[in-house]
Scaffold this motif. Structure first.
Motif, short mmCIF file in Angstrom:
data_model
loop_
_atom_site.label_atom_id
_atom_site.label_comp_id
_atom_site.label_asym_id
_atom_site.label_seq_id
_atom_site.Cartn_x
_atom_site.Cartn_y
_atom_site.Cartn_z
N VAL A 17 0.87 -1.17 0.00
CA VAL A 17 0.00 0.00 0.00
C VAL A 17 0.91 1.22 0.00
CG1 VAL A 17 -1.77 1.24 1.29
CG2 VAL A 17 -1.76 -1.25 1.29
N LEU A 23 -5.63 4.34 4.13
CA LEU A 23 -6.13 2.98 4.04
C LEU A 23 -5.09 1.95 4.47
CD1 LEU A 23 -8.56 1.30 3.23
CD2 LEU A 23 -7.72 1.32 0.89
N GLY A 24 -3.80 2.22 4.23
CA GLY A 24 -2.73 1.27 4.53
C GLY A 24 -2.72 0.79 5.97
N LEU A 27 -5.79 -1.41 6.72
CA LEU A 27 -5.68 -2.75 6.14
C LEU A 27 -4.70 -3.60 6.92
CD1 LEU A 27 -5.71 -1.91 2.33
CD2 LEU A 27 -7.53 -2.96 3.67
N LEU A 30 -6.40 -4.79 10.13
CA LEU A 30 -7.34 -5.87 9.84
C LEU A 30 -6.61 -7.17 9.56
CD1 LEU A 30 -9.90 -3.97 7.60
CD2 LEU A 30 -10.24 -4.77 9.94
N PHE A 31 -5.46 -7.07 8.91
CA PHE A 31 -4.67 -8.23 8.54
C PHE A 31 -4.11 -8.94 9.76
CE2 PHE A 31 -0.87 -10.24 6.59
CZ PHE A 31 -1.51 -10.99 5.63
#
Length: 98
Positions: A17, A23-24, A27, A30-31
């Motif tokens: 990203v 957003l990076g 994400l 979440l990962f």
């Protein structure tokens, strides 16, 4: 990328990203959100830094910590996300609680 009225050329991005994105980090969180489900020890996560620890009073406590380290490697293999195991970042703290 745009700087004032100048634009950079388009480049195909195959992974990751872009730096500075909103957003990076989302994400990434979440990962790695399920990482704590894989271990029994205490865990603290901040951004891309993860710390685990436990108080070792008997041999089983040490075995549990070692099991957690193995489970972290299994998690890493499953999600293809490798840990950075630089020795300067690893710390072992020992003190007598008596």
């Amino acid at each position: 990328m745009r700087v004032r009225i100048s634009f950079s050329e388009w480049v195909e991005v195959l992974s990751g990203v872009s730096q500075g994105s909103v957003l990076g980090p989302l994400l990434f969180l979440l990962f790695v959100n399920d990482l704590s489900d894989w271990i029994s020890s205490n865990i603290r996560m901040f951004a891309d830094d993860t710390k685990i620890w436990c108080i070792i009073k008997e041999i089983d406590d040490g075995l549990m910590l070692q099991c957690d380290l193995h489970n972290l490697v299994k998690w890493s293999d499953k999600w293809l996300l490798k840990f950075n195991f630089k020795l300067k970042n690893a710390k072992l703290c020992i003190w007598d609680t008596n």
